[in-house]
Design a protein around this motif. Structure first.
Motif, mmCIF file in Angstrom:
data_model
loop_
_atom_site.group_PDB
_atom_site.id
_atom_site.type_symbol
_atom_site.label_atom_id
_atom_site.label_comp_id
_atom_site.label_asym_id
_atom_site.label_seq_id
_atom_site.Cartn_x
_atom_site.Cartn_y
_atom_site.Cartn_z
ATOM 1 N N VAL A 4 -33.724 -20.680 25.758
ATOM 2 C CA VAL A 4 -34.764 -20.736 26.779
ATOM 3 C C VAL A 4 -34.546 -21.994 27.612
ATOM 4 N N THR A 5 -34.603 -21.851 28.929
ATOM 5 C CA THR A 5 -34.396 -22.989 29.828
ATOM 6 C C THR A 5 -35.731 -23.541 30.312
ATOM 7 N N VAL A 6 -35.935 -24.836 30.107
ATOM 8 C CA VAL A 6 -37.146 -25.525 30.547
ATOM 9 C C VAL A 6 -36.748 -26.527 31.621
ATOM 10 N N LEU A 7 -37.446 -26.510 32.743
ATOM 11 C CA LEU A 7 -37.216 -27.468 33.820
ATOM 12 C C LEU A 7 -38.260 -28.575 33.730
ATOM 13 N N VAL A 8 -37.801 -29.824 33.582
ATOM 14 C CA VAL A 8 -38.683 -30.988 33.508
ATOM 15 C C VAL A 8 -38.645 -31.710 34.843
ATOM 16 N N VAL A 9 -39.813 -31.817 35.498
ATOM 17 C CA VAL A 9 -39.888 -32.421 36.827
ATOM 18 C C VAL A 9 -40.766 -33.666 36.755
ATOM 19 N N ASP A 10 -40.150 -34.834 36.891
ATOM 20 C CA ASP A 10 -40.883 -36.108 36.810
ATOM 21 C C ASP A 10 -40.028 -37.180 37.469
ATOM 22 N N ASP A 11 -40.648 -38.061 38.250
ATOM 23 C CA ASP A 11 -39.865 -39.107 38.911
ATOM 24 C C ASP A 11 -39.571 -40.287 37.995
ATOM 25 N N ASP A 12 -40.109 -40.266 36.784
ATOM 26 C CA ASP A 12 -39.843 -41.313 35.804
ATOM 27 C C ASP A 12 -38.703 -40.833 34.901
ATOM 28 N N SER A 13 -37.534 -41.461 35.041
ATOM 29 C CA SER A 13 -36.362 -41.005 34.287
ATOM 30 C C SER A 13 -36.536 -41.177 32.783
ATOM 31 N N ILE A 15 -39.366 -40.837 31.051
ATOM 32 C CA ILE A 15 -40.175 -39.712 30.567
ATOM 33 C C ILE A 15 -39.332 -38.452 30.514
ATOM 34 N N ARG A 16 -38.517 -38.225 31.542
ATOM 35 C CA ARG A 16 -37.629 -37.052 31.519
ATOM 36 C C ARG A 16 -36.697 -37.099 30.318
ATOM 37 N N ASP A 17 -36.156 -38.281 30.038
ATOM 38 C CA ASP A 17 -35.236 -38.434 28.900
ATOM 39 C C ASP A 17 -35.936 -38.124 27.582
ATOM 40 N N PHE A 18 -37.162 -38.672 27.395
ATOM 41 C CA PHE A 18 -37.917 -38.435 26.159
ATOM 42 C C PHE A 18 -38.151 -36.937 25.958
ATOM 43 N N ILE A 19 -38.600 -36.280 27.028
ATOM 44 C CA ILE A 19 -38.899 -34.847 26.924
ATOM 45 C C ILE A 19 -37.622 -34.047 26.698
ATOM 46 N N ARG A 20 -36.562 -34.386 27.444
ATOM 47 C CA ARG A 20 -35.299 -33.650 27.321
ATOM 48 C C ARG A 20 -34.734 -33.748 25.907
ATOM 49 N N ILE A 21 -34.670 -34.961 25.375
ATOM 50 C CA ILE A 21 -34.105 -35.154 24.035
ATOM 51 C C ILE A 21 -34.909 -34.380 22.992
ATOM 52 N N PHE A 22 -36.245 -34.469 23.106
ATOM 53 C CA PHE A 22 -37.105 -33.794 22.128
ATOM 54 C C PHE A 22 -36.949 -32.278 22.218
ATOM 55 N N CYS A 24 -34.493 -30.534 23.531
ATOM 56 C CA CYS A 24 -33.145 -30.119 23.130
ATOM 57 C C CYS A 24 -33.042 -30.032 21.610
ATOM 58 N N ASN A 25 -33.670 -30.986 20.932
ATOM 59 C CA ASN A 25 -33.688 -30.944 19.468
ATOM 60 C C ASN A 25 -34.473 -29.752 18.947
ATOM 61 N N GLU A 26 -35.402 -29.250 19.773
ATOM 62 C CA GLU A 26 -36.180 -28.072 19.400
ATOM 63 C C GLU A 26 -35.433 -26.771 19.723
ATOM 64 N N GLY A 27 -34.254 -26.902 20.345
ATOM 65 C CA GLY A 27 -33.449 -25.725 20.616
ATOM 66 C C GLY A 27 -33.498 -25.196 22.037
ATOM 67 N N TYR A 28 -34.146 -25.946 22.953
ATOM 68 C CA TYR A 28 -34.237 -25.497 24.338
ATOM 69 C C TYR A 28 -33.090 -26.057 25.172
ATOM 70 N N HIS A 29 -32.767 -25.348 26.243
ATOM 71 C CA HIS A 29 -31.868 -25.875 27.272
ATOM 72 C C HIS A 29 -32.742 -26.505 28.342
ATOM 73 N N VAL A 30 -32.466 -27.760 28.717
ATOM 74 C CA VAL A 30 -33.350 -28.503 29.615
ATOM 75 C C VAL A 30 -32.630 -28.868 30.907
ATOM 76 N N LEU A 31 -33.270 -28.548 32.035
ATOM 77 C CA LEU A 31 -32.833 -28.995 33.353
ATOM 78 C C LEU A 31 -33.819 -30.051 33.841
ATOM 79 N N GLU A 32 -33.366 -30.919 34.747
ATOM 80 C CA GLU A 32 -34.220 -32.016 35.212
ATOM 81 C C GLU A 32 -34.264 -32.078 36.731
ATOM 82 N N ALA A 33 -35.417 -32.512 37.252
ATOM 83 C CA ALA A 33 -35.585 -32.790 38.681
ATOM 84 C C ALA A 33 -36.527 -33.979 38.803
ATOM 85 N N GLU A 34 -36.333 -34.790 39.842
ATOM 86 C CA GLU A 34 -37.173 -35.980 39.986
ATOM 87 C C GLU A 34 -38.264 -35.818 41.034
ATOM 88 N N ASN A 35 -38.327 -34.651 41.682
ATOM 89 C CA ASN A 35 -39.433 -34.372 42.608
ATOM 90 C C ASN A 35 -39.536 -32.872 42.832
#
Length: 229
Positions: A4-13, A15-22, A24-35
């Motif tokens: 499952v792909t989750v897109l994390v959108v936050d201008d704070d890198s 916060i994006r890193d914390f969410i992405r790492i967590f 990904c460890n839960e088994g999700y594919h994570v994409l990122e955007a800053e706005n």
């Protein structure tokens, strides 16, 4: 099996890193955007099953991004914000978000809400003989995921549709706020959560001629809501 792909959108890198790492460890594919602008480009070109969207961002904030996303997609959106006043939560949900979390937040709770949204999204078993439900001039087409009132199509969010479908499928039955949350969100109700009340309010604004005197979604004071037989 595809992740499952989750897109994390936050201008704070961070916060994006914390969410992405967590996640990904839960088994999700994570994409990122800053706005919001970047997020819109990503969902136009990538398959995304859920969006975690911050409110306060430069270039395009979360509120405007949510409105733009809803013009082209019904992807579940969990909104993040440092604001925790009721009016801020109502604004977020009114723009089309499916859930709302205030910062700081627990990553475990975020993961639980992600799972709940994905469960709700995948819950699509329908009885063929009940594909179309009519409540007076209100027509609910489950197969087409479409609602019309007096022949005019009404644009509902996935959660608004699910709430309406639930009550229309059990006409005369009174659903408490907790029961609606459990049936639609597919998880135990959270204490002091006004999410359902906000979604009912938004739903009435869309389908009722006079939301203050609803014809379809009735309030049973002190108990909950129902659609009459």
């Amino acid at each position: 099996m595809n992740k499952v792909t989750v897109l994390v959108v936050d201008d704070d890198s961070e916060i994006r890193d914390f969410i992405r790492i967590f996640l990904c460890n839960e088994g999700y594919h994570v994409l990122e955007a800053e706005n919001g602008l970047q997020a819109l480009e990503i969902i136009k070109t990538s398959s995304v099953q859920l969006i975690i969207l911050d409110v306060m961002m430069a270039h395009m904030d979360g509120i405007r991004a949510c409105l733009k996303i809803r013009e082209i997609s019904k992807i579940p959106i969990i909104m993040l914000s440092a604001k925790e006043e009721d009016i801020d939560i109502i604004t977020g949900l009114t723009t089309g978000a499916d859930d709302y979390m205030t910062k700081p937040f627990s990553l475990l709770e975020l993961a639980a809400r992600v799972k709940a949204q994905l469960r709700r999204q995948s819950y699509s078993v329908k009885k063929p003989e009940e594909d179309v439900i009519a409540v007076g001039d209100l027509i609910i087409d489950r197969a087409m995921h479409q609602v019309t009132v007096k022949g005019k199509e009404i644009s509902l969010t996935p959660l608004e549709f699910s709430i309406l479908e639930l009550m229309a499928s059990h006409r005369g039955h009174v659903f408490s706020v907790d029961k609606i949350y459990e049936r639609v969100w597919k998880e135990s109700s959270r204490i002091s959560d006004n999410t359902v009340v906000v979604h009912i309010r938004n739903l009435r604004e869309k389908i009722e001629v006079n939301p203050r005197e609803p014809r379809y979604v009735k309030t049973v004071w002190g108990v909950g809501y129902k659609i009459e037989k």
